[in-house]
Design a protein around this motif. Structure first.
Motif, PDB file in Angstrom:
ATOM      1  N   GLY A 209       0.805  -1.211   0.000  1.00 43.70           N
ATOM      2  CA  GLY A 209       0.000   0.000   0.000  1.00 43.70           C
ATOM      3  C   GLY A 209       0.836   1.258   0.000  1.00 43.70           C
ATOM      4  O   GLY A 209       1.918   1.309   0.582  1.00 43.70           O
ATOM      5  N   PHE A 210       0.304   2.261  -0.668  1.00 48.34           N
ATOM      6  CA  PHE A 210       0.912   3.584  -0.713  1.00 48.34           C
ATOM      7  C   PHE A 210      -0.102   4.568  -0.164  1.00 48.34           C
ATOM      8  O   PHE A 210      -1.172   4.767  -0.749  1.00 48.34           O
ATOM      9  CB  PHE A 210       1.301   3.955  -2.149  1.00 48.34           C
ATOM     10  CG  PHE A 210       2.403   3.097  -2.698  1.00 48.34           C
ATOM     11  CD1 PHE A 210       3.727   3.492  -2.591  1.00 48.34           C
ATOM     12  CD2 PHE A 210       2.109   1.887  -3.310  1.00 48.34           C
ATOM     13  CE1 PHE A 210       4.746   2.691  -3.086  1.00 48.34           C
ATOM     14  CE2 PHE A 210       3.119   1.085  -3.812  1.00 48.34           C
ATOM     15  CZ  PHE A 210       4.441   1.479  -3.699  1.00 48.34           C
ATOM     16  N   LEU A 211       0.223   5.165   0.965  1.00 51.52           N
ATOM     17  CA  LEU A 211      -0.633   6.156   1.587  1.00 51.52           C
ATOM     18  C   LEU A 211      -0.192   7.529   1.078  1.00 51.52           C
ATOM     19  O   LEU A 211       0.971   7.903   1.228  1.00 51.52           O
ATOM     20  CB  LEU A 211      -0.498   6.069   3.106  1.00 51.52           C
ATOM     21  CG  LEU A 211      -1.425   6.922   3.935  1.00 51.52           C
ATOM     22  CD1 LEU A 211      -2.889   6.567   3.666  1.00 51.52           C
ATOM     23  CD2 LEU A 211      -1.115   6.749   5.415  1.00 51.52           C
ATOM     24  N   VAL A 212      -1.125   8.250   0.457  1.00 50.74           N
ATOM     25  CA  VAL A 212      -0.806   9.547  -0.128  1.00 50.74           C
ATOM     26  C   VAL A 212      -1.521  10.659   0.624  1.00 50.74           C
ATOM     27  O   VAL A 212      -2.411  10.403   1.442  1.00 50.74           O
ATOM     28  CB  VAL A 212      -1.142   9.570  -1.644  1.00 50.74           C
ATOM     29  CG1 VAL A 212      -0.305   8.534  -2.387  1.00 50.74           C
ATOM     30  CG2 VAL A 212      -2.619   9.337  -1.895  1.00 50.74           C
ATOM     31  N   GLU A 213      -1.151  11.893   0.323  1.00 51.57           N
ATOM     32  CA  GLU A 213      -1.619  13.033   1.104  1.00 51.57           C
ATOM     33  C   GLU A 213      -3.076  13.401   0.865  1.00 51.57           C
ATOM     34  O   GLU A 213      -3.732  13.910   1.765  1.00 51.57           O
ATOM     35  CB  GLU A 213      -0.763  14.277   0.806  1.00 51.57           C
ATOM     36  CG  GLU A 213       0.674  14.165   1.269  1.00 51.57           C
ATOM     37  CD  GLU A 213       1.531  13.357   0.298  1.00 51.57           C
ATOM     38  OE1 GLU A 213       1.233  13.357  -0.925  1.00 51.57           O
ATOM     39  OE2 GLU A 213       2.477  12.712   0.762  1.00 51.57           O
ATOM     40  N   ASN A 214      -3.578  13.198  -0.368  1.00 55.06           N
ATOM     41  CA  ASN A 214      -4.932  13.675  -0.634  1.00 55.06           C
ATOM     42  C   ASN A 214      -5.619  12.877  -1.732  1.00 55.06           C
ATOM     43  O   ASN A 214      -4.992  12.118  -2.462  1.00 55.06           O
ATOM     44  CB  ASN A 214      -4.927  15.176  -0.957  1.00 55.06           C
ATOM     45  CG  ASN A 214      -4.115  15.496  -2.195  1.00 55.06           C
ATOM     46  OD1 ASN A 214      -4.398  15.009  -3.277  1.00 55.06           O
ATOM     47  ND2 ASN A 214      -3.090  16.319  -2.027  1.00 55.06           N
ATOM     48  N   GLU A 215      -6.908  13.103  -1.822  1.00 55.49           N
ATOM     49  CA  GLU A 215      -7.764  12.384  -2.769  1.00 55.49           C
ATOM     50  C   GLU A 215      -7.369  12.642  -4.220  1.00 55.49           C
ATOM     51  O   GLU A 215      -7.486  11.756  -5.063  1.00 55.49           O
ATOM     52  CB  GLU A 215      -9.207  12.822  -2.525  1.00 55.49           C
ATOM     53  CG  GLU A 215     -10.212  12.143  -3.390  1.00 55.49           C
ATOM     54  CD  GLU A 215     -11.643  12.521  -3.037  1.00 55.49           C
ATOM     55  OE1 GLU A 215     -12.480  12.469  -3.947  1.00 55.49           O
ATOM     56  OE2 GLU A 215     -11.916  12.849  -1.865  1.00 55.49           O
ATOM     57  N   ASP A 216      -6.899  13.845  -4.537  1.00 57.64           N
ATOM     58  CA  ASP A 216      -6.508  14.150  -5.916  1.00 57.64           C
ATOM     59  C   ASP A 216      -5.406  13.224  -6.416  1.00 57.64           C
ATOM     60  O   ASP A 216      -5.396  12.841  -7.582  1.00 57.64           O
ATOM     61  CB  ASP A 216      -6.058  15.609  -6.045  1.00 57.64           C
ATOM     62  CG  ASP A 216      -7.206  16.590  -5.881  1.00 57.64           C
ATOM     63  OD1 ASP A 216      -8.378  16.178  -6.066  1.00 57.64           O
ATOM     64  OD2 ASP A 216      -6.944  17.761  -5.571  1.00 57.64           O
TER      65      ASP A 216
END
Length: 121
Positions: free
Chosen positions: A67-74
């Protein structure tokens, strides 16, 4: 302790290298021509090792994923559009109490999640 690497076994090391370079900006640290092993870095202290799968009967268990957790929905939505337009297998965008997420298949049938956590209200 800090998790600093993972070693994934894949049938085609070079295809997996291209996937992780293209979609997750990993940088190859080892010999590009090696069909047996590749060592990639995210340039922030994490190392991804890709090794050639020796026995095709060995498969990852159902539900296993990275998994890659990113900062925002965009970022999640951009990733979804990019892999979809490249013709890769990708889930619909999912929204639930864990946040916004998508799943796709990396070469070697590895399930990959890209997600962001829900915003605090």
């Amino acid at each position: 302790m800090k998790l600093n690497h993972i070693d994934l076994h894949v049938p085609d090391v070079q295809r997996a290298v291209l996937f992780f370079e293209r979609y997750f900006d990993f940088e190859l640290q080892s010999n590009r021509a090696s069909p047996a092993i590749a060592i990639l870095s995210d340039r922030h202290g994490f190392v991804l090792v890709l090794q050639r799968l020796k026995d095709p009967a060995h498969v990852y268990p159902e539900g296993f994923h990275v998994g890659f957790l990113v900062e925002n929905e965009d970022i999640v939505l951009g990733f979804h559009e990019r892999v979809r337009s490249d013709g890769l297998e990708v889930s619909e965008v999912l929204r639930n109490n864990r946040g916004v997420l998508v799943y796709c298949k990396a070469p070697g049938d590895i399930l990959v999640e890209v997600s962001c956590r829900p915003r605090a209200v």
